[in-house]
Write a protein that holds these residues in place. Sequence first.
Motif, PDB file in Angstrom:
ATOM      1  N   ILE A 370       0.843  -1.201   0.000  1.00 20.80           N
ATOM      2  CA  ILE A 370       0.000   0.000   0.000  1.00 20.80           C
ATOM      3  C   ILE A 370       0.877   1.250   0.000  1.00 20.80           C
ATOM      4  O   ILE A 370       0.577   2.245  -0.645  1.00 20.80           O
ATOM      5  CB  ILE A 370      -0.942   0.002   1.221  1.00 20.80           C
ATOM      6  N   ASP A 371       2.006   1.187   0.705  1.00 27.60           N
ATOM      7  CA  ASP A 371       2.878   2.359   0.807  1.00 27.60           C
ATOM      8  C   ASP A 371       3.875   2.474  -0.340  1.00 27.60           C
ATOM      9  O   ASP A 371       4.480   3.521  -0.523  1.00 27.60           O
ATOM     10  CB  ASP A 371       3.635   2.314   2.137  1.00 27.60           C
ATOM     11  N   ASN A 372       4.093   1.410  -1.045  1.00 26.49           N
ATOM     12  CA  ASN A 372       5.009   1.427  -2.202  1.00 26.49           C
ATOM     13  C   ASN A 372       4.247   0.885  -3.412  1.00 26.49           C
ATOM     14  O   ASN A 372       4.394  -0.260  -3.806  1.00 26.49           O
ATOM     15  CB  ASN A 372       6.254   0.582  -1.912  1.00 26.49           C
ATOM     16  N   PRO A 373       3.415   1.764  -3.988  1.00 25.15           N
ATOM     17  CA  PRO A 373       2.416   1.254  -4.945  1.00 25.15           C
ATOM     18  C   PRO A 373       2.910   1.011  -6.370  1.00 25.15           C
ATOM     19  O   PRO A 373       2.157   0.454  -7.168  1.00 25.15           O
ATOM     20  CB  PRO A 373       1.365   2.372  -4.945  1.00 25.15           C
ATOM     21  N   GLY A 374       4.120   1.429  -6.698  1.00 27.06           N
ATOM     22  CA  GLY A 374       4.537   1.271  -8.090  1.00 27.06           C
ATOM     23  C   GLY A 374       5.983   0.863  -8.222  1.00 27.06           C
ATOM     24  O   GLY A 374       6.772   1.001  -7.278  1.00 27.06           O
ATOM     25  N   LEU A 375       6.318   0.333  -9.388  1.00 29.00           N
ATOM     26  CA  LEU A 375       7.726   0.045  -9.675  1.00 29.00           C
ATOM     27  C   LEU A 375       7.940  -0.024 -11.185  1.00 29.00           C
ATOM     28  O   LEU A 375       7.014  -0.157 -11.976  1.00 29.00           O
ATOM     29  CB  LEU A 375       8.182  -1.255  -8.998  1.00 29.00           C
ATOM     30  N   ILE A 376       9.211   0.122 -11.543  1.00 32.24           N
ATOM     31  CA  ILE A 376       9.614   0.007 -12.948  1.00 32.24           C
ATOM     32  C   ILE A 376      10.409  -1.286 -13.071  1.00 32.24           C
ATOM     33  O   ILE A 376      11.319  -1.532 -12.272  1.00 32.24           O
ATOM     34  CB  ILE A 376      10.509   1.204 -13.361  1.00 32.24           C
ATOM     35  N   ILE A 377      10.038  -2.122 -14.042  1.00 36.42           N
ATOM     36  CA  ILE A 377      10.806  -3.354 -14.290  1.00 36.42           C
ATOM     37  C   ILE A 377      11.699  -3.071 -15.499  1.00 36.42           C
ATOM     38  O   ILE A 377      11.197  -2.771 -16.589  1.00 36.42           O
ATOM     39  CB  ILE A 377       9.893  -4.552 -14.596  1.00 36.42           C
ATOM     40  N   SER A 378      13.014  -3.142 -15.294  1.00 37.02           N
ATOM     41  CA  SER A 378      13.952  -2.825 -16.370  1.00 37.02           C
ATOM     42  C   SER A 378      13.631  -3.609 -17.638  1.00 37.02           C
ATOM     43  O   SER A 378      13.358  -4.816 -17.578  1.00 37.02           O
ATOM     44  CB  SER A 378      15.385  -3.163 -15.946  1.00 37.02           C
ATOM     45  N   THR A 385      -0.267   0.065  -8.627  1.00 40.58           N
ATOM     46  CA  THR A 385      -1.355  -0.615  -7.928  1.00 40.58           C
ATOM     47  C   THR A 385      -2.166   0.411  -7.132  1.00 40.58           C
ATOM     48  O   THR A 385      -1.713   1.539  -6.915  1.00 40.58           O
ATOM     49  CB  THR A 385      -0.784  -1.656  -6.950  1.00 40.58           C
ATOM     50  N   GLY A 386      -3.348  -0.007  -6.688  1.00 37.56           N
ATOM     51  CA  GLY A 386      -4.165   0.890  -5.875  1.00 37.56           C
ATOM     52  C   GLY A 386      -5.285   0.142  -5.192  1.00 37.56           C
ATOM     53  O   GLY A 386      -5.522  -1.039  -5.476  1.00 37.56           O
ATOM     54  N   GLU A 387      -5.960   0.867  -4.305  1.00 38.20           N
ATOM     55  CA  GLU A 387      -7.135   0.260  -3.679  1.00 38.20           C
ATOM     56  C   GLU A 387      -8.276   0.190  -4.681  1.00 38.20           C
ATOM     57  O   GLU A 387      -9.173  -0.639  -4.561  1.00 38.20           O
ATOM     58  CB  GLU A 387      -7.546   1.079  -2.459  1.00 38.20           C
ATOM     59  N   THR A 388      -8.235   1.113  -5.677  1.00 37.27           N
ATOM     60  CA  THR A 388      -9.223   1.089  -6.760  1.00 37.27           C
ATOM     61  C   THR A 388      -8.467   1.186  -8.084  1.00 37.27           C
ATOM     62  O   THR A 388      -7.290   1.565  -8.110  1.00 37.27           O
ATOM     63  CB  THR A 388     -10.172   2.297  -6.671  1.00 37.27           C
ATOM     64  N   ALA A 389      -9.182   0.885  -9.174  1.00 36.18           N
ATOM     65  CA  ALA A 389      -8.554   0.971 -10.497  1.00 36.18           C
ATOM     66  C   ALA A 389      -8.182   2.422 -10.800  1.00 36.18           C
ATOM     67  O   ALA A 389      -7.126   2.710 -11.371  1.00 36.18           O
ATOM     68  CB  ALA A 389      -9.500   0.425 -11.553  1.00 36.18           C
ATOM     69  N   LEU A 390      -9.046   3.343 -10.392  1.00 32.83           N
ATOM     70  CA  LEU A 390      -8.776   4.752 -10.676  1.00 32.83           C
ATOM     71  C   LEU A 390      -7.531   5.231  -9.924  1.00 32.83           C
ATOM     72  O   LEU A 390      -6.733   6.012 -10.440  1.00 32.83           O
ATOM     73  CB  LEU A 390      -9.995   5.607 -10.311  1.00 32.83           C
TER      74      LEU A 390
END
Length: 454
Positions: A370-378, A385-390
């Motif tokens: 929840i606190d680290n919602p995104g990442l880039i995969i080389s 990610t999120g609690e909702t799609a929006l």
Amino acid sequence: MKERMNMGSLHPDELISFIIKRIYQTGLTTTSGGNISIRDEHGDIWITPAATDKGNLQPSDIICIKSDGKIIGPHKPSSEYPFHKAIYKTRPDLTAIIHAHPPALVSFSIVRQIPDTKIIANTRKICGDVGYAEYEIPGSEALGMKIDEQFRKGFNAVIMENHGTVVSGTGLIDVYHRFEALEYCARTILLSKNLGDMRCLTDDQITAFENQTPELMPEMDSLSYSSNESEKRASICEIINRAFCQELMISAYGTVSMRLHDDNFLITPANVENWSLGTDDIVQIKSGKREPHKIPSKSSWLHQRIYRDNPGINSIIQTQSPNLMAFGVTNTKMNVRTIPESWIFLQDLPTISFDALSPATTTIPQSLSIDNPGLIISNDSVIFTGETALQAFDRLEIAELSAKSILMGACLGKMIPISDEEVSDLRKAFLKDTAKDPTPVPSPKREGRKGSEY
Ligand SMILES: [Zn+2]
């Protein structure tokens, strides 16, 4: 309910006018530039007309050149018909061609270079190696011969020196996907030049990646779903559509999923062009089984693990937006301390190794929370990610626009990030109710491969 556009049922003149309009509306050709053709099963060639508005072509404007040379239609055929004809003659396997002057590929054409499609495994698969045709006057037989030479060598995409690109394949939809993927590949490479050296995948890495897909989930016996699920299916279609409008997704790549409950979720299908998606195309995954007669996205296993390991995540969006992928192909960590919004919504955005995509590792599900919602995969993709799609979509948008600002501003100087003290004030003002300290704590696991930070 949103129904899928049935592209397969379109007549060649309808399909050509639809695709040329789409290319024009996405800024990949000009009013006067570009041409498209289809060779039908009778050997007749359907082609866009010369000197007409590419933003407003109707099916009745498309010209048919019969196999005996007779021309049918209200206009002259495209002046580039000679090279279309030459390609079809050389390669009986090809049935559609797109030629245009999209800006990033023209950048390569005017510095006389070829984009390396090995920056992303998926791009490599769609585009293959790219050929290079030397300059000749537009519309000439000589230009036709130079392009024909490249297609004779087996290339399906060619850079035209000081001109543009020509892309071919089987079926206009597939050719459009190749054309679009190649332009985004060129865009990503150009943007990455602001960050440092680009890293391409090796042939071995690409082959290993292609072969590592876990087995397809078994089919469930029967399907049933509630009105609540219908709404979620519609939301996925809406998010996909928005991602296209905001240039965050290309036709041939991009996955959106939403949790139903527990480890069950809905996900976009494989092998259906995203922009024609209907609610009935979305695939339900329940108890490790897939909806009957549908093939879910190739990334289903990864989404399943993310949901399993992260109860707070209810939606995932995975794409290859070009500004973020510039960080991904240079293995650069993006500093999200650009503006308050970016830090508050993202807090951190690690770039992790391409090797983390192996189903044998748990790096990706464990790097997200929840606190680290995104990442880039080389060399692969970005995940939000999120609690909702929006919320997941909003985070993708924020990250992509922040990346864009960093890259656009690079010619002015290196970004000066918001300081620790200012971040501390932001935390107090905006995250004071957060029980858990959201400050990202770098760890070897989350950092992945060592890279530079920008
Ligand atoms: Zn041209």
